[in-house]
Motif scaffolding. Structure first.
Motif, mmCIF file in Angstrom:
data_model
loop_
_atom_site.group_PDB
_atom_site.id
_atom_site.type_symbol
_atom_site.label_atom_id
_atom_site.label_comp_id
_atom_site.label_asym_id
_atom_site.label_seq_id
_atom_site.Cartn_x
_atom_site.Cartn_y
_atom_site.Cartn_z
ATOM 1 N N ALA A 54 0.838 -1.209 0.000
ATOM 2 C CA ALA A 54 0.000 0.000 0.000
ATOM 3 C C ALA A 54 0.871 1.256 0.000
ATOM 4 N N ALA A 55 1.909 1.276 0.824
ATOM 5 C CA ALA A 55 2.801 2.436 0.864
ATOM 6 C C ALA A 55 3.486 2.639 -0.479
ATOM 7 N N ASP A 56 3.909 1.562 -1.102
ATOM 8 C CA ASP A 56 4.582 1.652 -2.393
ATOM 9 C C ASP A 56 3.644 2.191 -3.473
ATOM 10 N N LEU A 57 2.411 1.712 -3.490
ATOM 11 C CA LEU A 57 1.452 2.183 -4.500
ATOM 12 C C LEU A 57 1.174 3.674 -4.369
ATOM 13 N N VAL A 58 1.029 4.160 -3.155
ATOM 14 C CA VAL A 58 0.717 5.577 -2.941
ATOM 15 C C VAL A 58 1.954 6.449 -3.159
ATOM 16 N N ALA A 59 3.117 5.982 -2.711
ATOM 17 C CA ALA A 59 4.340 6.793 -2.804
ATOM 18 C C ALA A 59 4.811 6.983 -4.245
ATOM 19 N N GLN A 60 4.304 6.217 -5.180
ATOM 20 C CA GLN A 60 4.685 6.364 -6.579
ATOM 21 C C GLN A 60 4.022 7.574 -7.236
ATOM 22 N N GLU A 61 3.007 8.117 -6.606
ATOM 23 C CA GLU A 61 2.232 9.203 -7.208
ATOM 24 C C GLU A 61 2.581 10.547 -6.582
ATOM 25 N N ALA A 62 2.423 11.615 -7.356
ATOM 26 C CA ALA A 62 2.606 12.970 -6.823
ATOM 27 C C ALA A 62 1.339 13.427 -6.113
ATOM 28 N N SER A 63 0.183 12.914 -6.563
ATOM 29 C CA SER A 63 -1.084 13.211 -5.895
ATOM 30 C C SER A 63 -2.023 12.033 -6.092
ATOM 31 N N VAL A 64 -2.924 11.860 -5.157
ATOM 32 C CA VAL A 64 -3.913 10.785 -5.234
ATOM 33 C C VAL A 64 -5.301 11.370 -4.984
ATOM 34 N N ASP A 65 -6.293 10.729 -5.569
ATOM 35 C CA ASP A 65 -7.671 11.148 -5.325
ATOM 36 C C ASP A 65 -8.434 9.961 -4.723
ATOM 37 N N ALA A 91 -4.892 1.933 7.456
ATOM 38 C CA ALA A 91 -4.905 3.400 7.393
ATOM 39 C C ALA A 91 -3.711 3.843 6.558
ATOM 40 N N ILE A 92 -3.989 4.688 5.585
ATOM 41 C CA ILE A 92 -2.943 5.275 4.745
ATOM 42 C C ILE A 92 -2.883 6.750 5.115
ATOM 43 N N THR A 93 -1.732 7.206 5.574
ATOM 44 C CA THR A 93 -1.589 8.556 6.095
ATOM 45 C C THR A 93 -0.385 9.248 5.465
ATOM 46 N N SER A 94 -0.585 10.484 5.067
ATOM 47 C CA SER A 94 0.530 11.306 4.607
ATOM 48 C C SER A 94 1.000 12.131 5.798
ATOM 49 N N GLY A 138 7.553 15.008 3.170
ATOM 50 C CA GLY A 138 6.480 14.124 3.581
ATOM 51 C C GLY A 138 6.856 12.667 3.428
ATOM 52 N N ALA A 139 6.049 11.822 4.012
ATOM 53 C CA ALA A 139 6.207 10.377 3.889
ATOM 54 C C ALA A 139 4.828 9.747 3.989
ATOM 55 N N ILE A 140 4.710 8.596 3.398
ATOM 56 C CA ILE A 140 3.473 7.831 3.502
ATOM 57 C C ILE A 140 3.658 6.803 4.613
ATOM 58 N N SER A 163 1.343 -4.120 11.539
ATOM 59 C CA SER A 163 2.525 -3.781 10.755
ATOM 60 C C SER A 163 2.389 -2.333 10.301
ATOM 61 N N THR A 164 3.472 -1.575 10.414
ATOM 62 C CA THR A 164 3.507 -0.188 9.956
ATOM 63 C C THR A 164 4.680 -0.049 8.998
ATOM 64 N N PHE A 165 4.434 0.641 7.886
ATOM 65 C CA PHE A 165 5.468 0.817 6.875
ATOM 66 C C PHE A 165 5.535 2.285 6.493
ATOM 67 N N TYR A 166 6.745 2.812 6.328
ATOM 68 C CA TYR A 166 6.974 4.218 5.985
ATOM 69 C C TYR A 166 7.720 4.280 4.656
ATOM 70 N N LEU A 167 7.303 5.186 3.794
ATOM 71 C CA LEU A 167 7.974 5.321 2.512
ATOM 72 C C LEU A 167 7.888 6.767 2.054
ATOM 73 N N LYS A 168 9.022 7.302 1.593
ATOM 74 C CA LYS A 168 9.030 8.671 1.069
ATOM 75 C C LYS A 168 8.496 8.678 -0.359
ATOM 76 N N PRO A 169 7.834 9.763 -0.757
ATOM 77 C CA PRO A 169 7.323 9.866 -2.126
ATOM 78 C C PRO A 169 8.467 9.862 -3.137
ATOM 79 N N ARG A 170 8.177 9.383 -4.332
ATOM 80 C CA ARG A 170 9.209 9.286 -5.360
ATOM 81 C C ARG A 170 9.224 10.480 -6.295
ATOM 82 N N ARG A 171 8.079 11.117 -6.508
ATOM 83 C CA ARG A 171 7.983 12.165 -7.524
ATOM 84 C C ARG A 171 7.885 13.576 -6.969
ATOM 85 N N SER A 172 7.726 13.710 -5.682
ATOM 86 C CA SER A 172 7.551 15.032 -5.090
ATOM 87 C C SER A 172 7.970 14.990 -3.629
#
Length: 179
Positions: A54-65, A91-94, A138-140, A163-172
Motif C-alpha cells: 500500500a505504501a509503495d502504491l501511494v508513494a509512486q504518485e505525486a497526488s492521489v484522489d 490506514a494510509i496517512t501522509s 512528507g512520507a506515507i 505492521s507499519t510501513f513508511y515510505l518517502k514519495p518518489r515524484r515530489s
C-alpha cells in the motif's frame, strides 16, 4: 494363580498399543501446533506485505484522489487473500514535517475498516521514526492490523497482528490528496 501373574508380567502383546495410546495425543498436538505456527507466520508476513505494498502504491504518485485510494484498498483485498477483507484494518496517512523539521503532522489520512487519523494532528516519535523527514518533506505511513484467530483454540492464543510501513514519495516532496 501364580502362573497367570507370571504370564501377565511377561506378556508384551499390548505394549505397542499402550505406547501408541500414550504418544498419539502428543503427536497430534505437535502436528496441530506446527500447522498453527505456520499459519501465524504466514498471516504475519502477509500483514507486513499489505503495509509495504500500500505504501509503495501511494508513494509512486505525486497526488492521489478518492478513486486512487479506493483502488489501493481493492488491491489490498487481493494481496491479503486468504485474509477476509472485512477484517483487515488499514490506514494510509501522509505525514509532513513542520518548518522546524522536528514535528510531524498528518496532512491527510484515509482508512478502511477503522477510523482515519485526524488531519493536522501531531504524529508522535513513538509512531513515526524521528529524523526521517526534513522541513516540509512528507512520507506515507501505512498501518495494517489483522485480528488473528487460530484454527484450533488453545494451541496459539488469538492476537492482533500489526505492521507499519513508511515510505518517502518518489515524484515530489509530499503526496497531495485531491478530492
Amino acid at each position: 494363580m501364580k502362573t497367570f501373574t507370571h504370564r501377565f508380567l511377561l506378556s508384551v502383546g499390548g505394549t505397542t498399543a499402550i505406547e501408541f495410546g500414550i504418544i498419539l495425543p502428543v503427536m497430534i498436538t505437535m502436528f496441530l501446533g506446527m500447522a498453527e505456527v505456520s499459519n501465524f507466520i504466514e498471516m504475519s508476513r502477509r500483514t507486513a506485505s499489505l503495509a509495504s505494498t500500500a505504501a509503495d502504491l501511494v508513494a509512486q504518485e505525486a497526488s492521489v484522489d478518492t478513486a486512487d485510494i479506493n483502488d489501493v484498498f481493492s488491491t489490498m483485498a487481493i494481496v491479503g487473500s486468504p485474509m477476509p477483507a472485512a477484517s483487515i484494518r488499514i490506514a494510509i496517512t501522509s505525514v509532513v514535517a513542520d518548518p522546524d523539521g522536528v514535528t510531524n503532522r498528518v496532512a491527510w489520512s484515509d482508512a478502511k475498516n477503522r477510523t482515519p487519523r485526524t488531519v493536522g494532528s501531531v504524529v508522535s516519535s513513538a509512531e513515526f521514526p524521528s529524523g526521517m523527514l526534513l522541513a516540509f518533506q512528507g512520507a506515507i505511513m501505512v498501518e495494517v492490523e489483522y485480528p488473528f484467530t487460530p484454527m484450533f483454540e488453545g494451541i496459539i492464543p488469538s492476537s492482533t497482528l500489526r505492521s507499519t510501513f513508511y515510505l518517502k514519495p518518489r515524484r515530489s516532496l509530499t503526496v497531495l490528496r485531491t478530492p
